[in-house]
Design an enzyme around this catalytic site. Structure first.
Site, PDB file in Angstrom:
ATOM      1  N   HIS A  20       0.928  -1.133   0.137  1.00  0.00           N
ATOM      2  CA  HIS A  20       0.106  -0.039  -0.078  1.00  0.00           C
ATOM      3  C   HIS A  20       0.810   1.263  -0.058  1.00  0.00           C
ATOM      4  CE1 HIS A  20       1.193  -0.471   4.130  1.00  0.00           C
ATOM      5  NE2 HIS A  20       1.007   0.739   4.309  1.00  0.00           N
ATOM      6  N   ASP A  43       0.908   5.287   1.921  1.00  0.00           N
ATOM      7  CA  ASP A  43       0.345   5.585   3.324  1.00  0.00           C
ATOM      8  C   ASP A  43      -0.656   6.782   3.057  1.00  0.00           C
ATOM      9  OD1 ASP A  43       1.431   3.673   4.799  1.00  0.00           O
ATOM     10  OD2 ASP A  43       3.092   4.796   5.535  1.00  0.00           O
ATOM     11  N   HIS A  89       4.607   0.011  -0.133  1.00  0.00           N
ATOM     12  CA  HIS A  89       5.525  -1.004   0.558  1.00  0.00           C
ATOM     13  C   HIS A  89       4.476  -1.676   1.575  1.00  0.00           C
ATOM     14  CE1 HIS A  89       3.988   2.725   3.002  1.00  0.00           C
ATOM     15  NE2 HIS A  89       3.844   1.536   3.993  1.00  0.00           N
ATOM     16  N   ARG A  91       6.494  -9.216  16.414  1.00  0.00           N
ATOM     17  CA  ARG A  91       7.309  -7.991  15.861  1.00  0.00           C
ATOM     18  C   ARG A  91       6.755  -6.624  16.452  1.00  0.00           C
ATOM     19  NH1 ARG A  91       6.488  -4.497  11.345  1.00  0.00           N
ATOM     20  NH2 ARG A  91       7.981  -4.526   9.854  1.00  0.00           N
TER      21      ARG A  91
HETATM   22  O1  LIG Z   1       5.444  -1.944  10.102  1.00  0.00           O
HETATM   23  C1  LIG Z   1       6.070  -1.837   8.959  1.00  0.00           C
HETATM   24  O2  LIG Z   1       7.121  -2.084   8.790  1.00  0.00           O
HETATM   25  C2  LIG Z   1       5.039  -1.108   8.095  1.00  0.00           C
HETATM   26  C3  LIG Z   1       3.692  -0.847   8.617  1.00  0.00           C
HETATM   27  C4  LIG Z   1       3.096   0.113   7.593  1.00  0.00           C
HETATM   28  O3  LIG Z   1       3.410   0.246   6.302  1.00  0.00           O
HETATM   29  C5  LIG Z   1       1.530   0.764   8.056  1.00  0.00           C
HETATM   30  O4  LIG Z   1       1.446   0.484   8.960  1.00  0.00           O
HETATM   31  O5  LIG Z   1       1.341   1.588   7.020  1.00  0.00           O
HETATM   32 FE   LIG Z   2       2.371   1.913   5.493  1.00  0.00          FE
END
Ligand SMILES: O=C(O)CCC(=O)C(=O)O
Ligand SMILES: [Fe+3]
Length: 606
Positions: A494, A496, A566, A576
């Site tokens: 996606h 952001d 990403h 994690r």
């Molecule tokens: O946690 C991550 O490495 C990316 C999370 C992400 O892209 C998001 O929450 O928009």
């Molecule tokens: Fe993100």
């Protein structure tokens, strides 16, 4: 009285129809969907409210000049009550001259007064203007309301809607009730943060003088009339009790004024040390532009508030040496005026030590931090990986916070990930973190996010303020026994701030995407899990261009747009954790809790 008649009858100049009557009529017209009439009456209500306040202010100032209270003792009753009665008479006559109908007609109920304090009439007005197709007026009414009510979700949506409309001019987003000192202050601090000290000085001087006159006005209005709902007491107090009770009320109200001018519309808490912080910023800025005389004057004024502040005493010593020992340095008149000691809010005893340790012990934001990968190494634009942003022990603190929050059981519940059935998702916002009792761990959260903000701002947009827009501590945990043959992602690809349309190679900048996000950061806390790498792709969402393996203290940052699609690989074992941070240039979308933290830090940021 017939409200409608009252509202429409008096239109002759000089007459001020009581604002509560106009407001009631306006709301009635609104409910009857008579938009033109609603808009007119509500605007007149606001006008009348402003007029009433102006008359009260003017009379208080005029009467204070004409009937000064004697300073010295005498026969105390005559000395006190004589002038009190004269002052009361003066006020009555003055307001009687200025207000038609008589002042007593302008006493609104507590509920209506509260509506006006909360800018409620603008809420109705924006709808009325919208219906009348007067878009620019609708936008300024909406914006004015939203500034004082940032938690209002409906208005947030309406404003988003207005922003997307092509016919709306961007300068229509105007706060019609803006307090001049806040505007000047924020502009001043912006210039200050951008090291533009000449402009900073001009704006901060303006802000200081506006703040002091706002304070004077506020204090003048404290002298009454005493508008309290429960004033209809069963038992009338005696003369002296009544005087004393009212006087205590006046003193409380005056003290409240300091908080009032230091509280930004829409915020709950006052900016700490609002007035002294002006002097601190000005002293620094004047020194930067080479005007040591004025710098010293500001330092001397600051010391009136905090005479033992070591950092300022040190600066003062330096200025004295620079200016020559026999040059007289005096504090500003306006600040030394008798009775202004109330400008200082009660502060904790250890204030000075807190400031000092903050200056000396906390490492600079960039010390020890390394850029591990830049855009070029990551095959893209506006991407970067920093390392050593946190120490191992800071990561441990933050991981403990997720535990403590879990035990508190509030707002931090593991739930199915919104992205995959094979993982659980645990989230914690700043606000929730502050409610957890572990103060040090919560502070670690705030410190880590502010540090990341500074790093990202200075790397990508030096001189242009980045505000927090949303901050979240998120853990993704693999669900035991459900990992076999997993093909999905922990977080699908996606962007952001827009909706990716891999087919059309487009990214739609529209809701439900968070379109106002400008930069994203993810600060990782651990690496004891399997999978969970972050990866970037082309706009097609499948061609991987770069990968980042999470570990404690690693911060990945990138612009939030279509240039940075990403996703996150599946987390197939363990948990994690990361702080996800989103930033915006737009002040309207700044996160409230963080905004407060940012503001209260301003005075110690240099
Ligand atoms: O946690 C991550 O490495 C990316 C999370 C992400 O892209 C998001 O929450 O928009
Ligand atoms: Fe993100």
């Amino acid at each position: 009285m017939n409200l409608l008649a009252a509202a429409t009858a008096a239109t002759s100049p000089g007459r001020l129809v009581p604002f509560d009557l106009l407001y009631a009529d306006g709301v009635r017209a609104y409910l009857a969907r008579d938009w033109a009439r609603a808009a007119e009456l509500l605007q007149r209500a606001l006008h009348s409210y402003a007029g009433l306040r102006a008359a009260r202010r003017a009379c208080r100032t005029a009467c204070a000049r004409q009937e000064p209270f004697p300073g010295g003792p005498g026969r105390w009753e005559a000395a006190l009550l004589g002038p009190v009665l004269q002052r009361a008479g003066c006020l009555q006559r003055c307001l009687g001259r200025r207000l038609r109908p008589a002042p007593s007609a302008h006493r609104a109920s507590c509920a209506v007064r509260r509506d006006f304090e909360r800018r409620e009439p603008y809420n109705y007005l924006q709808v009325a203007f919208f219906q009348l197709k007067k878009l620019d007026q609708a936008v300024s009414a909406a914006h004015t309301f939203f500034i004082a009510n940032p938690q209002h979700l409906q208005m947030r949506e309406d404003i988003e809607k207005y922003r997307r409309m092509s016919g709306v001019k961007s300068d229509s987003f105007q706060d019609l009730e803006a307090a001049p000192h806040w505007e000047a202050y924020e502009t001043g601090v912006q210039h200050y943060d951008a090291d533009e000290y000449l402009q900073a000085v001009a704006w901060l001087e303006e802000s200081l003088s506006e703040a002091l006159s706002a304070l004077e006005e506020c204090r003048a209005l404290c002298e009454g009339p005493w508008e309290d709902e429960d004033e209809e007491e069963k038992m009338q107090p005696g003369l002296y009790e009544a005087i004393a009770a009212h006087y205590i009320q006046v003193l409380k109200c005056r003290q409240q004024c300091v908080l009032e001018i230091a509280t930004k519309p829409g915020r709950i808490s006052a900016t700490e040390d609002f007035i002294p912080s002006h002097l601190d910023l000005l002293q620094f800025a004047y020194n930067q532009v080479g005007n040591q005389t004025l710098a010293a004057e500001c330092a001397a004024s600051y010391l009136l508030f905090y005479p033992t502040d070591e950092a300022m005493l040190e600066k003062m010593k330096q200025y004295r040496t620079e200016l020559g020992e026999d040059t007289a340095v005096t504090a500003r008149q306006v600040v030394t005026a008798p009775g202004l000691s109330f400008l200082v809010l009660p502060v904790p005893q250890d204030r000075v030590t807190v400031r000092e340790t903050k200056r000396e012990r906390c490492p600079l934001p960039f010390e020890g931090i390394a850029v591990t990968m830049d855009s070029q190494q990551m095959n893209g634009t506006q991407r970067v990986v920093f390392d050593r942003v946190l120490t191992e022990s800071e990561c441990k603190d933050l991981l403990r916070l997720t535990k403590a929050a879990g035990e508190a059981g509030d707002g931090y519940r593991a739930r199915r990930s919104p992205h995959t059935p094979h993982e659980r998702f645990e989230g914690l916002t700043v606000l929730k973190a502050m409610q957890v009792k572990c103060i040090c761990e919560s502070a670690a959260f705030l410190i880590a996010s502010e540090k990341s903000r500074k790093i990202i701002e200075s790397y990508f947009t030096p001189g242009k303020k980045l505000h927090f827009s949303f901050t979240h501590l998120v853990c993704r945990r693999a669900v035991d026994g459900e990992q076999e043959g997993r093909m999905d992602l922990s977080h699908p690809v996606h962007a952001d701030n827009c909706l990716l349309d891999p087919e059309g190679q487009e990214c739609w900048k529209e809701p439900p995407a968070y379109v106002y996000r400008d930069y994203s950061g993810i600060l990782y806390l651990n690496d004891d899990f399997q999978g969970g790498g972050l990866f970037f792709t082309e706009m097609d969402t499948v061609t991987v261009t770069a990968e980042v393996r999470p570990k404690c203290g690693r911060l990945v940052a990138f612009s939030s747009g279509k240039e940075n699609p990403h996703g996150v690989w599946a987390v197939s074992r363990g948990r994690r954790c990361a702080i996800a941070l989103w930033y915006t240039h737009s002040r309207e979308h700044a996160e409230q809790v963080k905004g407060y933290v940012e503001e209260t830090n301003t005075s110690t940021s240099k």
